[in-house]
Design an enzyme around this catalytic site. Structure first.
Site, short mmCIF file in Angstrom:
data_model
loop_
_atom_site.label_atom_id
_atom_site.label_comp_id
_atom_site.label_asym_id
_atom_site.label_seq_id
_atom_site.Cartn_x
_atom_site.Cartn_y
_atom_site.Cartn_z
N SER A 29 0.83 -1.21 0.00
CA SER A 29 0.00 0.00 0.00
C SER A 29 0.87 1.26 0.00
CB SER A 29 -0.95 -0.04 1.19
OG SER A 29 -1.91 1.00 1.12
N ASP A 61 -10.07 -4.54 -5.25
CA ASP A 61 -9.49 -3.44 -4.48
C ASP A 61 -10.11 -2.13 -4.94
OD1 ASP A 61 -7.96 -1.60 -3.14
OD2 ASP A 61 -6.03 -2.50 -3.66
N HIS A 71 -7.98 -4.80 -0.90
CA HIS A 71 -6.72 -4.13 -0.61
C HIS A 71 -5.93 -4.86 0.49
CE1 HIS A 71 -4.18 -0.55 -1.02
NE2 HIS A 71 -4.05 -0.55 0.28
#
Length: 609
Positions: free
Chosen positions: A247, A415, A441
């Site tokens: 991320s 996601d 995610h």
């Protein structure tokens, strides 16, 4: 004139604001009550006076938590509990003391509990004449014996956490941890931390209670990454390393590589889990209104220090079961995530280590990125909500096309946060893209099937693309692969899109067709998660091998794969097509054999039963 933020909200959003403010006020009241009233009285009220409520609170006497990792406060306990040696190092980054962690070799054979004396070696340090380290990066907290001979010279992998996280997130599970998998594969694993989180809550001159301490955003996080890489290479004596980010850890990599040409010579490949550059707009209307607000309004609401520190308070108030339910609810509210790929029993442990402190300024920076693109922090933004910047200047965007380090992308098809089309259009040609159909995610880090579905693909990319330094000279590689077989790795790799080196055009330059690449990614059927494949009775994933060829050839290839997909549900490139031809990749003196990666993977079903 309406009230900023509130004037753009509907009735339901206003109710949410009222509830949020009530919770914040309630937290302050409960803090005062907890300090004033004796503990014995509080325990009586929580666990005896209200028989129907005890299970809501942390510390309930009948509460069973078979996995003690959820209650461990320090990563040292977590790593040693799983039977691995542990080191803790301190890196100086602009005066911030970053705590970084190292797992130098495989599990200890003496049992799950490692003694502190054998947990962390202390490498020699090169000091300057004044007694400090030559590059201000040599401070190690713990001393121990030297590394075993078998652990010397292992290839280095640096893992970096996501937004409002810390290094804990990599070691919560023994069997479903990329960090432990890499260690057992023969790598020297380091875990980074950003300034301001639980392991980097110290500065040489500033107090964490001051606003100056929290004056940092993504721009400064890139310094943390670069300084950590320099420190690790100095301590290990190696010339380059492998980077794996999750991320925001991928956004840090993109930003750092684009602005620091020297860093590209120190990272062999960047493996990006749930890659993030410009996030999508959030699902919640209230948060969307905050995104469109000026920084002054956000600072007025949240202050200028740590972001939502009350999370830590409520985590210790509620029981793990209630905490999981609350986080699942709020993540569905904000991002529309179901989080169904993570087992509930695992969430009881994982969610206890989900949050760590970060600055409000970093939140503001991400809001600016959502509004205007992947740019550096704008210190003087426009006060107009419909404008992305002031009339006096244009925010400096990160020059992502300057990146020469090979990039591999691993993402979930569900996601809702990451904007993959933006990344494919902004980054140089990725060397590998793997889509997991049922992942969101957070699943790219914690899905219960990640050790079977995603992590072997990361291992395969590292094995094949990290065998040379950026200058083309041979790099150290593990002596063996004791945990994950080549067959399993190649099968997972077979579900991805391998970017074979492109032909040069008439002028000798690479041509990368972003539109063709995006179409290929969207058409290719990704690998399926364990539980979804079992529910559907199995199934095979599609394979698409597409080179960065000239635009016309790429469009023709995409058109052909569409016909193949319509005919039999799979996609592939012909072995004799131009995409199968190879030349040395940019920035590296060695060509990657994409056919070898795909040989055992085409139309193969991953056996994870």
């Amino acid at each position: 004139m309406g009230i900023p933020v509130l004037s753009r909200l509907g009735a339901s959003e206003l109710v949410s604001v009222v509830v949020a403010v009530t919770i914040l006020c309630l937290e302050r009241v409960l803090r005062v009550v907890a300090y004033v009233i004796p503990t014995a009285v509080l325990d009586y009220v929580r666990y005896q006076a209200l028989p129907g409520l005890p299970r809501l609170f942390s510390g309930y006497r009948d509460e069973t938590e078979p996995n003690p990792v959820g209650k461990m406060a320090h990563i040292r306990e977590m790593v040693q509990h799983h039977g691995f040696p542990f080191q803790e190092h301190i890196v100086d980054s602009d005066g911030y003391r970053l705590g970084i962690h190292r797992i130098p070799f495989g599990p200890l054979r003496t049992g799950p509990k490692a003694s502190p004396s054998s947990a962390s070696p202390r490498p020699d340090r090169a000091n300057s004449a004044d007694g400090t380290n030559a590059n201000a990066l040599a401070m190690i907290r713990r001393a121990a014996s030297p590394l075993p001979a078998a652990a010397e010279g292992r290839p280095v992998v640096l893992l970096w956490h996501g937004f409002m996280m810390c290094s804990d997130v990599w070691v919560c599970s023994r069997t479903n941890s990329l960090a432990f998998m890499l260690v057992e594969e023969g790598y020297d694993v380091w875990l980074g931390n950003n300034r301001g989180n639980k392991y980097s809550f110290k500065h040489a001159t500033m107090s964490a209670k001051s606003e100056e301490f929290w004056n940092f955003s993504l721009d400064e996080y890139t310094h943390d990454l670069a300084n950590t890489v320099d420190y690790i290479l100095q301590q290990t004596g190696q010339r380059s390393l492998v980077y794996v980010g999750f991320s925001q850890g991928t956004a840090q990599l993109f930003a750092a590589l684009s602005c620091n040409p020297q860093l590209n010579d120190k990272i062999r490949i960047g493996c990006c889990l749930a890659p993030t550059g410009k996030p999508h707009d959030l699902r919640n209307s209230f948060i969307t209104s905050l995104v469109k607000s000026t920084p002054s309004v956000l600072y007025l609401i949240f202050g200028r220090k740590s972001a939502i520190p009350s999370v830590l308070f409520w985590k210790n108030v509620f029981s793990p079961w209630v905490w999981v339910q609350l986080l699942d609810f709020f993540m569905h509210l904000l991002f529309n995530w179901t989080l169904s790929e993570i087992d509930f029993d695992e969430k009881l442990v994982l969610y206890r280590h989900l949050y760590s402190t970060a600055s409000i300024k970093s939140v503001v920076h991400w809001f600016q990125i959502i509004r205007g693109g992947f740019a550096m922090f704008d210190d003087d933004p426009s006060a107009r909500p419909w404008s992305t910047h002031a009339l006096t200047h244009v925010p400096a965007h990160y020059p992502l096309k300057n990146i020469t380090t090979p990039i591999a992308l691993f993402y979930g098809a569900k996601d809702t946060l990451s904007d993959l089309p933006f990344l494919l259009a902004s980054l140089p040609r990725p060397v590998f893209v793997l889509k997991v159909e049922d992942y969101e995610h957070l699943d790219c880090l914690w899905a219960s099937s990640a050790h079977e579905i995603l992590f072997p693909g990361v291992l395969g990319v590292i094995r094949h693309f990290a065998a040379v330094h950026p200058d083309g000279s041979p790099a150290p590689t593990p002596k063996s692969h004791p945990t994950i077989s080549d067959e399993m790795v190649n099968r997972v790799i077979g579900y991805g899109i391998v970017q074979t080196p492109a032909f040069a055009d008439d002028e000798g330059e690479d041509e990368y067709d972003e539109a063709a690449m995006l179409a290929a990614v969207q058409m290719a059927e990704g690998i399926r998660s364990t539980r979804t494949r079992k529910a559907e009775g199995g199934g095979k994933g599609g394979v698409l091998k597409l080179a960065a060829s000239p635009a016309a050839a790429a469009k023709a290839k995409v058109k052909k794969t569409k016909k193949l997909a319509a005919a039999n549900g799979t996609t592939s490139a012909t072995p004799d097509s131009p995409s199968a031809k190879k030349r040395p990749a940019r920035g590296h003196g060695q060509c990657v054999d994409a056919d070898r990666l795909l040989r055992d993977g085409e139309d193969a079903e991953l056996d994870v039963n």
